[in-house]
Design a protein around this motif. Structure first.
Motif, PDB file in Angstrom:
ATOM      1  N   ILE A  83       0.837  -1.210   0.000  1.00  0.00           N
ATOM      2  CA  ILE A  83       0.000   0.000   0.000  1.00  0.00           C
ATOM      3  C   ILE A  83       0.867   1.253   0.000  1.00  0.00           C
ATOM      4  N   LEU A  84       1.901   1.273   0.811  1.00  0.00           N
ATOM      5  CA  LEU A  84       2.816   2.424   0.812  1.00  0.00           C
ATOM      6  C   LEU A  84       3.477   2.617  -0.551  1.00  0.00           C
ATOM      7  N   PHE A  85       3.955   1.529  -1.119  1.00  0.00           N
ATOM      8  CA  PHE A  85       4.620   1.600  -2.423  1.00  0.00           C
ATOM      9  C   PHE A  85       3.669   2.108  -3.496  1.00  0.00           C
ATOM     10  N   GLN A  86       2.500   1.484  -3.611  1.00  0.00           N
ATOM     11  CA  GLN A  86       1.551   1.843  -4.672  1.00  0.00           C
ATOM     12  C   GLN A  86       0.993   3.258  -4.484  1.00  0.00           C
ATOM     13  N   GLY A  87       0.751   3.659  -3.258  1.00  0.00           N
ATOM     14  CA  GLY A  87       0.268   5.019  -3.010  1.00  0.00           C
ATOM     15  C   GLY A  87       1.270   6.061  -3.467  1.00  0.00           C
ATOM     16  N   GLY A  88       2.525   5.842  -3.163  1.00  0.00           N
ATOM     17  CA  GLY A  88       3.566   6.761  -3.618  1.00  0.00           C
ATOM     18  C   GLY A  88       3.691   6.781  -5.125  1.00  0.00           C
ATOM     19  N   LEU A  89       3.554   5.633  -5.736  1.00  0.00           N
ATOM     20  CA  LEU A  89       3.662   5.546  -7.189  1.00  0.00           C
ATOM     21  C   LEU A  89       2.541   6.295  -7.904  1.00  0.00           C
ATOM     22  N   LEU A  90       1.330   6.249  -7.368  1.00  0.00           N
ATOM     23  CA  LEU A  90       0.193   6.966  -7.975  1.00  0.00           C
ATOM     24  C   LEU A  90       0.470   8.460  -8.127  1.00  0.00           C
ATOM     25  N   VAL A  91       1.156   9.026  -7.161  1.00  0.00           N
ATOM     26  CA  VAL A  91       1.477  10.457  -7.205  1.00  0.00           C
ATOM     27  C   VAL A  91       2.257  10.794  -8.479  1.00  0.00           C
ATOM     28  N   PHE A  92       3.117   9.896  -8.887  1.00  0.00           N
ATOM     29  CA  PHE A  92       3.943  10.130 -10.081  1.00  0.00           C
ATOM     30  C   PHE A  92       3.243   9.744 -11.380  1.00  0.00           C
ATOM     31  N   THR A  93       2.434   8.698 -11.360  1.00  0.00           N
ATOM     32  CA  THR A  93       1.942   8.124 -12.614  1.00  0.00           C
ATOM     33  C   THR A  93       0.647   8.711 -13.158  1.00  0.00           C
ATOM     34  N   ILE A  94      -0.216   9.235 -12.313  1.00  0.00           N
ATOM     35  CA  ILE A  94      -1.483   9.784 -12.812  1.00  0.00           C
ATOM     36  C   ILE A  94      -1.258  10.919 -13.810  1.00  0.00           C
ATOM     37  N   PRO A  95      -0.449  11.915 -13.502  1.00  0.00           N
ATOM     38  CA  PRO A  95      -0.230  12.985 -14.494  1.00  0.00           C
ATOM     39  C   PRO A  95       0.438  12.482 -15.778  1.00  0.00           C
ATOM     40  N   VAL A  96       1.313  11.509 -15.654  1.00  0.00           N
ATOM     41  CA  VAL A  96       1.991  10.957 -16.828  1.00  0.00           C
ATOM     42  C   VAL A  96       0.980  10.246 -17.723  1.00  0.00           C
ATOM     43  N   VAL A 103      -5.948  12.149 -21.896  1.00  0.00           N
ATOM     44  CA  VAL A 103      -7.207  12.026 -21.166  1.00  0.00           C
ATOM     45  C   VAL A 103      -7.154  12.964 -19.961  1.00  0.00           C
ATOM     46  N   GLY A 104      -8.284  13.207 -19.372  1.00  0.00           N
ATOM     47  CA  GLY A 104      -8.341  14.039 -18.182  1.00  0.00           C
ATOM     48  C   GLY A 104      -7.763  13.325 -16.971  1.00  0.00           C
ATOM     49  N   LEU A 105      -7.504  14.093 -15.938  1.00  0.00           N
ATOM     50  CA  LEU A 105      -6.952  13.507 -14.714  1.00  0.00           C
ATOM     51  C   LEU A 105      -7.902  12.482 -14.095  1.00  0.00           C
ATOM     52  N   TRP A 106      -9.213  12.733 -14.210  1.00  0.00           N
ATOM     53  CA  TRP A 106     -10.185  11.790 -13.637  1.00  0.00           C
ATOM     54  C   TRP A 106     -10.095  10.433 -14.344  1.00  0.00           C
ATOM     55  N   GLU A 107     -10.093  10.438 -15.689  1.00  0.00           N
ATOM     56  CA  GLU A 107      -9.989   9.187 -16.442  1.00  0.00           C
ATOM     57  C   GLU A 107      -8.646   8.507 -16.165  1.00  0.00           C
ATOM     58  N   ALA A 108      -7.587   9.301 -16.095  1.00  0.00           N
ATOM     59  CA  ALA A 108      -6.274   8.740 -15.774  1.00  0.00           C
ATOM     60  C   ALA A 108      -6.277   8.125 -14.376  1.00  0.00           C
ATOM     61  N   LEU A 109      -6.943   8.783 -13.439  1.00  0.00           N
ATOM     62  CA  LEU A 109      -7.050   8.251 -12.080  1.00  0.00           C
ATOM     63  C   LEU A 109      -7.766   6.908 -12.083  1.00  0.00           C
ATOM     64  N   ILE A 110      -8.889   6.828 -12.796  1.00  0.00           N
ATOM     65  CA  ILE A 110      -9.654   5.575 -12.853  1.00  0.00           C
ATOM     66  C   ILE A 110      -8.822   4.462 -13.490  1.00  0.00           C
ATOM     67  N   MET A 111      -8.170   4.792 -14.616  1.00  0.00           N
ATOM     68  CA  MET A 111      -7.323   3.796 -15.272  1.00  0.00           C
ATOM     69  C   MET A 111      -6.176   3.374 -14.364  1.00  0.00           C
ATOM     70  N   ASP A 112      -5.549   4.352 -13.722  1.00  0.00           N
ATOM     71  CA  ASP A 112      -4.404   4.066 -12.857  1.00  0.00           C
ATOM     72  C   ASP A 112      -4.828   3.273 -11.624  1.00  0.00           C
ATOM     73  N   ILE A 113      -6.011   3.541 -11.108  1.00  0.00           N
ATOM     74  CA  ILE A 113      -6.509   2.752  -9.971  1.00  0.00           C
ATOM     75  C   ILE A 113      -6.719   1.303 -10.396  1.00  0.00           C
ATOM     76  N   GLY A 114      -7.252   1.103 -11.604  1.00  0.00           N
ATOM     77  CA  GLY A 114      -7.405  -0.264 -12.113  1.00  0.00           C
ATOM     78  C   GLY A 114      -6.073  -0.973 -12.224  1.00  0.00           C
ATOM     79  N   VAL A 115      -5.094  -0.287 -12.805  1.00  0.00           N
ATOM     80  CA  VAL A 115      -3.753  -0.862 -12.925  1.00  0.00           C
ATOM     81  C   VAL A 115      -3.166  -1.084 -11.529  1.00  0.00           C
ATOM     82  N   THR A 116      -3.345  -0.107 -10.653  1.00  0.00           N
ATOM     83  CA  THR A 116      -2.798  -0.207  -9.299  1.00  0.00           C
ATOM     84  C   THR A 116      -3.409  -1.372  -8.531  1.00  0.00           C
TER      85      THR A 116
END
Length: 145
Positions: A83-96, A103-116
């Motif tokens: 959880i610590l690792f993946q939470g930190g990684l989300l901070v970097f990967t959503i904008p990328v 896509v918008g940040l919301w769509e990127a967040l949803i996609m990234d949460i699925g991948v995460t």
């Protein structure tokens, strides 16, 4: 006695983890989105590169704090680690992801949460198998000497 992991082995572990993770993530995103495989491949390779760097740095610091035999870590401790690792990684990967896939940040967040979510389960399994396999190999070599 547990042998400490050197930089070369850490790099091997991170590369093995990421190659498997990228391949499986591309397949998953291709199934659940309408993005082209080429766009997803490029995106996931960049994200994997970020993740590999984060993996090396995060686990180096984490192992400085969490000492002891890795194969003896509890399930709860492993969940905390992931959880610590993946939470930190989300901070970097959503904008990328948002930028590359346009896509918008919301769509990127949803996609990234699925991948995460997938990667979290994958990371738990990968690290558990890796640690136990490593311990088995280490102990087998010591027993043969």
């Amino acid at each position: 006695m547990d042998a400490k992991m050197g930089s070369l082995e850490r790099m091997f572990q991170a590369v093995l983890f990421e190659v498997l993770a990228v391949t499986l993530s591309i397949i998953g995103l291709a199934v659940f989105t309408e993005h082209a495989i080429s766009a997803l491949s490029g995106t996931m390779i960049i994200i994997a590169t970020i993740a590999m760097c984060w993996n090396f740095v995060f686990n180096w610091f984490f192992d400085k704090v969490a000492t002891g035999a890795k194969e003896q870590r509890s399930v709860l401790f492993r969940i905390f680690h992931v959880i610590l690792f993946q939470g930190g990684l989300l901070v970097f990967t959503i904008p990328v992801m948002a930028s590359i896939l346009n896509v918008g940040l919301w769509e990127a967040l949803i996609m990234d949460i699925g991948v995460t979510f997938f990667i979290t389960l994958y990371a738990f399994t990968f690290n558990l198998v890796y640690d136990h396999t490593r311990a088995y190999i280490f102990h087998s070599k010591n027993a043969a000497c």
